[in-house]
Design a protein around this motif. Structure first.
Motif, PDB file in Angstrom:
ATOM      1  N   ALA A 144      34.696  32.360  39.914  1.00  0.00           N
ATOM      2  CA  ALA A 144      34.666  33.137  40.986  1.00  0.00           C
ATOM      3  C   ALA A 144      35.808  33.024  41.945  1.00  0.00           C
ATOM      4  CB  ALA A 144      33.515  32.933  41.917  1.00  0.00           C
ATOM      5  N   SER A 145      36.937  32.600  41.100  1.00  0.00           N
ATOM      6  CA  SER A 145      38.299  32.822  41.777  1.00  0.00           C
ATOM      7  C   SER A 145      38.919  34.074  41.577  1.00  0.00           C
ATOM      8  CB  SER A 145      39.479  31.879  41.177  1.00  0.00           C
ATOM      9  OG  SER A 145      39.038  30.340  41.085  1.00  0.00           O
ATOM     10  N   SER A 146      38.313  34.965  42.510  1.00  0.00           N
ATOM     11  CA  SER A 146      38.464  36.383  42.623  1.00  0.00           C
ATOM     12  C   SER A 146      40.313  36.961  42.640  1.00  0.00           C
ATOM     13  CB  SER A 146      37.831  37.114  43.638  1.00  0.00           C
ATOM     14  OG  SER A 146      38.150  36.502  44.907  1.00  0.00           O
ATOM     15  N   ASN A 147      41.133  36.205  43.038  1.00  0.00           N
ATOM     16  CA  ASN A 147      42.296  36.684  42.963  1.00  0.00           C
ATOM     17  C   ASN A 147      43.361  36.236  42.049  1.00  0.00           C
ATOM     18  OD1 ASN A 147      42.111  38.071  45.554  1.00  0.00           O
ATOM     19  ND2 ASN A 147      42.072  36.058  46.507  1.00  0.00           N
ATOM     20  N   ILE A 148      42.849  35.657  40.909  1.00  0.00           N
ATOM     21  CA  ILE A 148      43.570  35.430  39.442  1.00  0.00           C
ATOM     22  C   ILE A 148      43.702  36.541  38.616  1.00  0.00           C
ATOM     23  CG2 ILE A 148      43.546  33.982  37.240  1.00  0.00           C
ATOM     24  CD1 ILE A 148      42.240  31.839  38.634  1.00  0.00           C
ATOM     25  N   LEU A 149      44.768  36.974  38.584  1.00  0.00           N
ATOM     26  CA  LEU A 149      45.118  38.280  37.704  1.00  0.00           C
ATOM     27  C   LEU A 149      45.362  37.947  36.373  1.00  0.00           C
ATOM     28  CD1 LEU A 149      47.819  40.168  40.280  1.00  0.00           C
ATOM     29  CD2 LEU A 149      45.193  40.254  40.154  1.00  0.00           C
ATOM     30  N   SER A 150      45.750  37.128  36.015  1.00  0.00           N
ATOM     31  CA  SER A 150      46.236  36.575  34.517  1.00  0.00           C
ATOM     32  C   SER A 150      46.394  35.181  34.463  1.00  0.00           C
ATOM     33  CB  SER A 150      47.545  37.505  33.970  1.00  0.00           C
ATOM     34  OG  SER A 150      48.546  37.119  34.804  1.00  0.00           O
ATOM     35  N   ILE A 151      46.424  34.883  33.214  1.00  0.00           N
ATOM     36  CA  ILE A 151      46.361  33.411  33.040  1.00  0.00           C
ATOM     37  C   ILE A 151      47.524  33.085  31.823  1.00  0.00           C
ATOM     38  CG2 ILE A 151      45.152  31.317  32.254  1.00  0.00           C
ATOM     39  CD1 ILE A 151      42.646  32.846  33.001  1.00  0.00           C
ATOM     40  N   GLU A 152      48.547  32.139  32.418  1.00  0.00           N
ATOM     41  CA  GLU A 152      49.240  31.577  31.481  1.00  0.00           C
ATOM     42  C   GLU A 152      49.313  30.055  31.403  1.00  0.00           C
ATOM     43  OE1 GLU A 152      53.299  32.907  32.753  1.00  0.00           O
ATOM     44  OE2 GLU A 152      52.672  35.103  32.755  1.00  0.00           O
TER      45      GLU A 152
END
Length: 266
Positions: free
Chosen positions: A96-104
């Motif tokens: 529910a980390s709603s502001n993560i757009l992408s993961i690197e």
């Protein structure tokens, strides 16, 4: 004489204690870590608390929680925290980390825990290292903005509900080492247009691709020997014979034929 004997005994005891204190300590084996004195620690980046983590082994850590940015951003998972590699993402660590757009990440991840990124509503893309062998139950549950996912080359299993209701997921590429897909793993991925399971997959759980209504072609390998109830129900009803590819004489071919005949009689 009694006092003299007692004095000698006390002297001998003191000498034994002194020698014991000077003896070499035993080597400490900390792989895996059993008791390190501190169960959870915080990794800080640019003055902001980012991750809560624990030691997993003598050379690795597991991320257990996230306390990072509130603005929309790309989540960067570090290769190391201190002198230990980031190898594990714990259960519900980023849920529910709603502001993560992408993961690197360049971390040598081994596994992604249950519900690790569940309900990350803004997540659109993933960079999963090829070192990951296991994606846990509900890992990306209801990540409704996720559009594309290239699975890691070393991946062997995908847990139950792993991509459940990822309604924007348009394509998925399965690596050749995957042997099993969990129950409802891709349930309700209504934007998915193609299902191609590579040779090597043996088991597909019940409802794995149920209600993936946009699929236009289905490919099932000869290695597939266990198909759960309703795993491909939507496709077996909607697709033409030409849109379904199986190996003649295989379990999958017999399964498809039987299920389509049963549907025709209903």
């Amino acid at each position: 004489p009694m006092k003299k004997t007692l004095a000698i005994l006390l002297l001998a005891l003191c000498l034994a204690l002194t020698l014991g204190a000077c003896s070499e300590p035993q080597d400490v084996i900390d792989d895996p870590v059993i008791d390190i004195g501190t169960s959870k620690m915080t990794y800080t980046e640019n003055g902001k608390d980012v991750f809560t983590y624990e030691y997993k082994t003598s050379t690795t850590v597991i991320i257990t929680d996230y306390t990072g940015e509130y603005e929309p951003h790309t989540l960067v998972i570090p290769e190391k925290i201190g002198d230990r590699y980031v190898a594990y993402i714990g259960d519900s660590a980023f849920r529910a980390s709603s502001n993560i757009l992408s993961i690197e990440t360049k971390a040598p991840l081994v596994s992604i825990g249950s519900y690790a990124f569940a309900d990350c509503a803004a997540l659109t893309s993933l960079d999963i290292p090829d070192s990951v062998t296991e994606i846990g139950k509900g890992a990306f549950y209801q990540c409704q903005s996720l559009t594309d996912c290239s699975l890691p080359a070393e991946l062997t299993s995908i847990g139950d509900h792993a991509f459940y209701l990822c309604t924007s997921l348009e394509s998925i590429t399965f690596p050749t080492k995957v042997t099993s897909l969990g129950v409802a793993a891709f349930y309700g991925c209504s934007a998915l247009t193609e299902i191609v399971l590579p040779e090597g997959i043996a088991k597909v759980g019940a409802q794995a691709f149920y209600n993936c209504s946009a699929v236009t072609s289905l490919t099932l390998p000869a290695s597939l020997t266990n198909i759960g109830d309703w795993a491909f129900a939507t496709q077996l009803v909607a697709l033409s014979d030409d849109a379904i590819s199986t190996v003649e004489g295989s379990y999958a071919a017999s399964y498809v034929k039987e299920q389509r005949q049963n549907n025709a009689h209903e």
